[in-house]
Write a protein that holds these residues in place. Sequence first.
Motif, PDB file in Angstrom:
ATOM      1  N   ASN A  65       0.786  -1.231   0.000  1.00 50.85           N
ATOM      2  CA  ASN A  65       0.000   0.000   0.000  1.00 50.85           C
ATOM      3  C   ASN A  65       0.820   1.285   0.000  1.00 50.85           C
ATOM      4  O   ASN A  65       0.252   2.366   0.025  1.00 50.85           O
ATOM      5  N   SER A  66       2.135   1.182  -0.023  1.00 51.17           N
ATOM      6  CA  SER A  66       2.973   2.374   0.033  1.00 51.17           C
ATOM      7  C   SER A  66       3.270   2.902  -1.364  1.00 51.17           C
ATOM      8  O   SER A  66       3.843   2.193  -2.201  1.00 51.17           O
ATOM      9  N   ALA A  67       2.914   4.181  -1.609  1.00 52.49           N
ATOM     10  CA  ALA A  67       3.237   4.812  -2.889  1.00 52.49           C
ATOM     11  C   ALA A  67       4.736   4.999  -3.033  1.00 52.49           C
ATOM     12  O   ALA A  67       5.287   4.887  -4.134  1.00 52.49           O
ATOM     13  N   ALA A  68       5.421   5.266  -1.930  1.00 50.36           N
ATOM     14  CA  ALA A  68       6.875   5.460  -1.971  1.00 50.36           C
ATOM     15  C   ALA A  68       7.573   4.172  -2.399  1.00 50.36           C
ATOM     16  O   ALA A  68       8.512   4.205  -3.205  1.00 50.36           O
ATOM     17  N   PHE A  69       7.108   3.036  -1.887  1.00 49.35           N
ATOM     18  CA  PHE A  69       7.732   1.771  -2.264  1.00 49.35           C
ATOM     19  C   PHE A  69       7.439   1.450  -3.727  1.00 49.35           C
ATOM     20  O   PHE A  69       8.326   0.976  -4.450  1.00 49.35           O
ATOM     21  N   ALA A  70       6.220   1.709  -4.175  1.00 51.48           N
ATOM     22  CA  ALA A  70       5.878   1.464  -5.579  1.00 51.48           C
ATOM     23  C   ALA A  70       6.738   2.307  -6.506  1.00 51.48           C
ATOM     24  O   ALA A  70       7.182   1.838  -7.566  1.00 51.48           O
ATOM     25  N   ARG A  71       7.003   3.565  -6.111  1.00 50.78           N
ATOM     26  CA  ARG A  71       7.873   4.416  -6.930  1.00 50.78           C
ATOM     27  C   ARG A  71       9.303   3.875  -6.967  1.00 50.78           C
ATOM     28  O   ARG A  71       9.964   3.913  -8.011  1.00 50.78           O
ATOM     29  N   ALA A  72       9.771   3.393  -5.824  1.00 53.75           N
ATOM     30  CA  ALA A  72      11.131   2.852  -5.778  1.00 53.75           C
ATOM     31  C   ALA A  72      11.265   1.650  -6.713  1.00 53.75           C
ATOM     32  O   ALA A  72      12.284   1.503  -7.404  1.00 53.75           O
ATOM     33  N   VAL A  73      10.249   0.795  -6.745  1.00 53.35           N
ATOM     34  CA  VAL A  73      10.266  -0.356  -7.656  1.00 53.35           C
ATOM     35  C   VAL A  73      10.275   0.131  -9.104  1.00 53.35           C
ATOM     36  O   VAL A  73      11.038  -0.364  -9.944  1.00 53.35           O
ATOM     37  N   ALA A  74       9.434   1.115  -9.409  1.00 54.00           N
ATOM     38  CA  ALA A  74       9.363   1.644 -10.774  1.00 54.00           C
ATOM     39  C   ALA A  74      10.673   2.299 -11.180  1.00 54.00           C
ATOM     40  O   ALA A  74      11.111   2.173 -12.329  1.00 54.00           O
ATOM     41  N   ASP A  75      11.308   3.020 -10.247  1.00 47.71           N
ATOM     42  CA  ASP A  75      12.576   3.681 -10.560  1.00 47.71           C
ATOM     43  C   ASP A  75      13.671   2.673 -10.910  1.00 47.71           C
ATOM     44  O   ASP A  75      14.605   2.989 -11.654  1.00 47.71           O
ATOM     45  N   LEU A  76      13.564   1.478 -10.358  1.00 49.58           N
ATOM     46  CA  LEU A  76      14.531   0.423 -10.697  1.00 49.58           C
ATOM     47  C   LEU A  76      14.222  -0.206 -12.055  1.00 49.58           C
ATOM     48  O   LEU A  76      15.026  -0.996 -12.565  1.00 49.58           O
TER      49      LEU A  76
END
Length: 318
Positions: free
Chosen positions: A235-246
Amino acid sequence: MSHVNARLTVHGRQLLVDRVAAGRPVAHIAAELGVSRQTAYRWVGRYRAEGTAGLRDRSSRPRSSPRRTSADREQEVLQARQALRFGPLRIAAVTGVPARTVTRILHRHQVPRLADCDPLTGTPIRASRASSNRYERTTPGELVHLDVKKLGRIPAGGGWRAHGRSEQVRGRGIGYDYVHVAIDDHTRVGYAEVLPDEKGATAAGFLVRAGIYFAEQGINRIERVITDNAFAYRNSAAFARAVADLGAVQRFIKPHCPWTNGKAERFNRTLQTEWAYRQVFTSSAQRQAALAPWLQHYNTERIHTGIGATPITRVSPT
């Protein structure tokens, strides 16, 4: 009870010799009973030499084993296991005894598996459980497992492991350290940090630093990230962004099926056994300082029993 690999029971062997005694050809009787002619002749020969006793099961162990490991060498292996609490591959490196021989020695002396023992004392404490459903990705970075392990913080001067359980040594109420871990599915290269919580932003920051660490080890791209269904991951938007940035795709395990993320779970247990509980620490800071040297040892020196080599060699086999 008949031998596990035997085609005939004792009754079947008696039937065989009775039919041979009646004058029928051995080859015909062997075909009827589903054994070879050589086997049939062997049972007939034993019956003629020993009577009914010759039809009973006997041990397959040779009468002599001149090349068996000596008692002194066996004791050396057993002492290494007790002192170091290593598996067969690492005991082999220390003692010079082949790993398969080490395994046979430990089995012969009914030494329990490390997974069934207390990591601090080596005393058996649990029953074993294994899964037959195993998988492994074919290339580095194809799948990275993430997880978090909570460890109780150590009070100043040491907790009960240092001073024993008493009212004067209490660690309740001082909280937890959260060990965030990442491990590459193919190579088993692992990375971990001790962080103050398991919130989404904290997990996201850890993932970014893990990606940098893996790149430094030669794993230049992470394609997929798999986690459990914890709130910080799902549910974390920050974690989802980190995955996308990779440039990776996020995957979740099936609910109530932690073995899907088994490599991270196993890495957690190794961390506990060989780092967190390997020695008595007198503070959380001292334990945290020991993590980086242990990770270096794990990735570059320690033989990983799942792959039979150090993890770093799978990144660059040459």
